[in-house]
Scaffold this active site. Structure first.
Site, PDB file in Angstrom:
ATOM      1  N   ASP A  15       0.809  -1.221   0.000  1.00 61.47           N
ATOM      2  CA  ASP A  15       0.000   0.000   0.000  1.00 61.47           C
ATOM      3  C   ASP A  15       0.843   1.272   0.000  1.00 61.47           C
ATOM      4  O   ASP A  15       0.330   2.360   0.228  1.00 61.47           O
ATOM      5  CB  ASP A  15      -0.923   0.025   1.230  1.00 61.47           C
ATOM      6  CG  ASP A  15      -2.080  -0.950   1.088  1.00 61.47           C
ATOM      7  OD1 ASP A  15      -2.257  -1.485  -0.018  1.00 61.47           O
ATOM      8  OD2 ASP A  15      -2.797  -1.195   2.066  1.00 61.47           O
ATOM      9  N   ASP A  24     -18.392  31.508 -37.022  1.00 59.40           N
ATOM     10  CA  ASP A  24     -17.645  30.256 -36.921  1.00 59.40           C
ATOM     11  C   ASP A  24     -18.274  29.282 -35.937  1.00 59.40           C
ATOM     12  O   ASP A  24     -18.048  28.073 -36.010  1.00 59.40           O
ATOM     13  CB  ASP A  24     -16.199  30.533 -36.493  1.00 59.40           C
ATOM     14  CG  ASP A  24     -15.415  31.243 -37.585  1.00 59.40           C
ATOM     15  OD1 ASP A  24     -15.861  31.190 -38.744  1.00 59.40           O
ATOM     16  OD2 ASP A  24     -14.380  31.842 -37.274  1.00 59.40           O
ATOM     17  N   GLY A  80     -11.383  17.200 -35.631  1.00 54.21           N
ATOM     18  CA  GLY A  80     -12.292  16.386 -36.418  1.00 54.21           C
ATOM     19  C   GLY A  80     -12.471  16.953 -37.821  1.00 54.21           C
ATOM     20  O   GLY A  80     -12.518  16.212 -38.806  1.00 54.21           O
ATOM     21  N   LEU A  81     -12.566  18.274 -37.916  1.00 55.32           N
ATOM     22  CA  LEU A  81     -12.677  18.904 -39.222  1.00 55.32           C
ATOM     23  C   LEU A  81     -11.408  18.670 -40.032  1.00 55.32           C
ATOM     24  O   LEU A  81     -11.452  18.424 -41.242  1.00 55.32           O
ATOM     25  CB  LEU A  81     -12.931  20.405 -39.049  1.00 55.32           C
ATOM     26  CG  LEU A  81     -13.092  21.222 -40.338  1.00 55.32           C
ATOM     27  CD1 LEU A  81     -14.262  20.700 -41.151  1.00 55.32           C
ATOM     28  CD2 LEU A  81     -13.278  22.694 -40.000  1.00 55.32           C
TER      29      LEU A  81
END
Length: 502
Positions: free
Chosen positions: A36, A274, A409-410
């Protein structure tokens, strides 16, 4: 108990370590076996601290169980005091040591050390890390904080920031500056950076700012009852919440509400042309309760996203998250099982995930962009730069953090447009995800498992941007199934598109 590859929260003694490590002049003696003693890795490797945690372990072994393990604990306490000379000491047991019932609190008190020794009763098999931090700080405050005269100028305490917290260091700086602009001084910040002597001065403040309910609400409630100190309920994460926080502080103090919004960039962009790229993006949000609640408000009111699901892993926050989910018309997921979270994300197929480092890994596997908004986090979420979540600059940081995965992503769409170029390979998947990750958007949906896509239709579907391709596939299959078609042609694809465009 169950074995897991990942865990959202450690046992409660890890929460106690977060408090001890955040403070100065406090030492934690932990009755624990060798296995631990992993706190050094958590704090020095993940948070990149330049000091090891102020924790002493008894590190008993199997052969010690047949002898006097209590003596090991007493010796460890005495050695820790002589070596570190702390102002106060907290003592407790790890989940394994709890089973041998050596009573660390009683043993520590019996030593007669000339400093406060604060026992911790943390039920390791019923509660978890955030509870451990909250309860530890409460016991420290109950033991050390005393009524005292209020400061001459209006002041407050910042309550809740700990070690291993998500951007806590920078949030302190941001909120301190925001309060100073209103003429409010910060009396003590605790636990982060405080000493036991500082805890005795908590009562001098006129009110408390509760920054993180998961780790500071119990102490704030106690100080409200015992020291007659009200505390703020609004967590200033996001533009709207920051404005509400300023109004709340003004109501508590009589100060003029003042907020310098010149540095705010999020509202301008959200209202710009945008921003149409962001409007209506389907988002799933998961993390600790506080960050999920604030992220939900930002997503819906300030970014124009559609929140399709929310949830949290800490059951102490289950009630407010369920209430919030009901208000926005979604089903709350309260779970600490990352596989259950992954299943919910897969079913909802959002276009963006806001979550922890676990959801970041899930997003990589499913091909869904993810922004991290909550602990538990990886080393990359403890940046060297100034990167708060709270206040004005926090709103700017959040905007960048959330929008960048979508902008990527674009960019991937542009890569798909040039996928026949020899430098690119369409089968490799988006470059910012794990190499070869299975794309949710390309995977057949169980709804259409019995429906055959003709080759020409499959080729046409590949022209759809990958980040909406999954939705196009599902809609087309649902349309075909409703008409009783067993095959999907190019004509079916465009008829489905026209149908859903109405």
């Amino acid at each position: 108990m169950k074995l897991s590859v990942w865990t959202y929260e450690g046992p409660p003694h890890v929460g106690a370590m977060r408090v001890a490590t955040a403070m100065n002049g406090l030492h934690y003696v932990l009755h624990a076996p060798q296995g631990d003693t992993y706190a050094d890795l958590l704090f020095t490797m993940i948070e990149r601290r330049n000091h090891r945690p102020p924790v002493t372990y008894t590190t008993f072994q199997a052969r010690d169980l047949g002898s006097d393990t209590a003596k090991l604990f007493r010796d460890a306490c005495q050695a820790a005091y002589e070596r570190f000379k702390p102002q106060a000491m907290i003592v407790g047991a790890s989940c394994t040591a709890e089973l041998i019932q050596d009573d660390p609190g009683g043993l520590g008190a019996a030593l007669g050390l000339p400093i406060p020794v604060i026992p911790l009763e943390l039920p390791s098999y019923q509660r978890k890390e955030n509870f451990g931090a909250d309860e530890t700080f409460l016991q420290i405050v109950r033991t050390l904080a005393k009524p005292t005269d209020r400061s001459a100028r209006v002041s407050c305490n910042l309550i809740g920031p700990t070690a291993l917290g998500f951007r806590h260091r920078d949030d302190i700086t941001e909120i301190t500056a925001l309060l100073n602009d209103m003429g409010v001084e910060v009396n003590v910040t605790a636990p982060y950076g405080a000493t036991p002597a500082d805890i005795t001065r908590l009562g001098a403040a006129h009110f408390n700012v509760l920054m993180y309910p998961e780790t500071g609400e119990s102490a704030c409630r106690w100080m409200e009852r015992t020291l007659d100190q009200p505390y703020t309920r609004t967590i200033p994460i996001g533009v709207g919440a920051t404005k509400d926080f300023v109004e709340e502080v003004a109501a508590l103090t009589g100060c003029i509400p003042r907020l310098d919004t010149d540095r705010l960039r999020l509202p301008w962009y959200s209202a710009s042309v945008d921003s149409t790229y962001l409007t209506g993006k389907r988002v799933f949000i998961f993390g600790d309760g506080t960050h999920v609640a604030t992220a939900t408000r930002i997503a819906r009111e300030e970014m124009g996203f559609e929140v399709v699901g929310i949830g949290c892993f800490n059951r102490e926050m289950a009630r407010p998250i369920r209430a919030l989910a009901k208000d926005i018309g979604v089903e709350a997921l309260i779970s600490d099982d990352y596989l259950e979270v992954e299943g919910r994300i897969s079913n909802l197929a959002p276009e963006l995930i806001l979550g922890t480092q676990m959801e970041r890994h899930i997003g990589k596997r499913l091909g869904i962009p993810c922004a991290v908004i909550s602990a538990p986090v990886h080393v990359q979420d403890f940046p060297a730069r100034y990167s708060p979540q709270m206040g004005v600059e926090g709103a700017n940081v959040i905007f960048d953090t959330w929008v960048h995965p979508l902008v990527m992503g674009l960019e991937e769409h542009l890569l798909h447009m040039f996928r026949e170029d020899p430098e690119f390979n369409d089968a490799a998947g988006p470059s910012h995800h794990a190499h070869g990750a299975k794309q949710v958007s390309d995977a057949p949906d169980p709804i259409g498992a019995q429906i055959i896509w003709l080759d020409e239709a499959e080729r046409e579907l590949r022209k759809v941007p990958f980040f909406v391709r999954g939705k196009a596939r599902r809609n087309t299959e649902a349309f075909a199934e409703a008409r009783g078609d067993s095959q999907i042609s190019v004509e079916t694809l465009y008829e489905a598109k026209a149908h859903y465009a109405r």
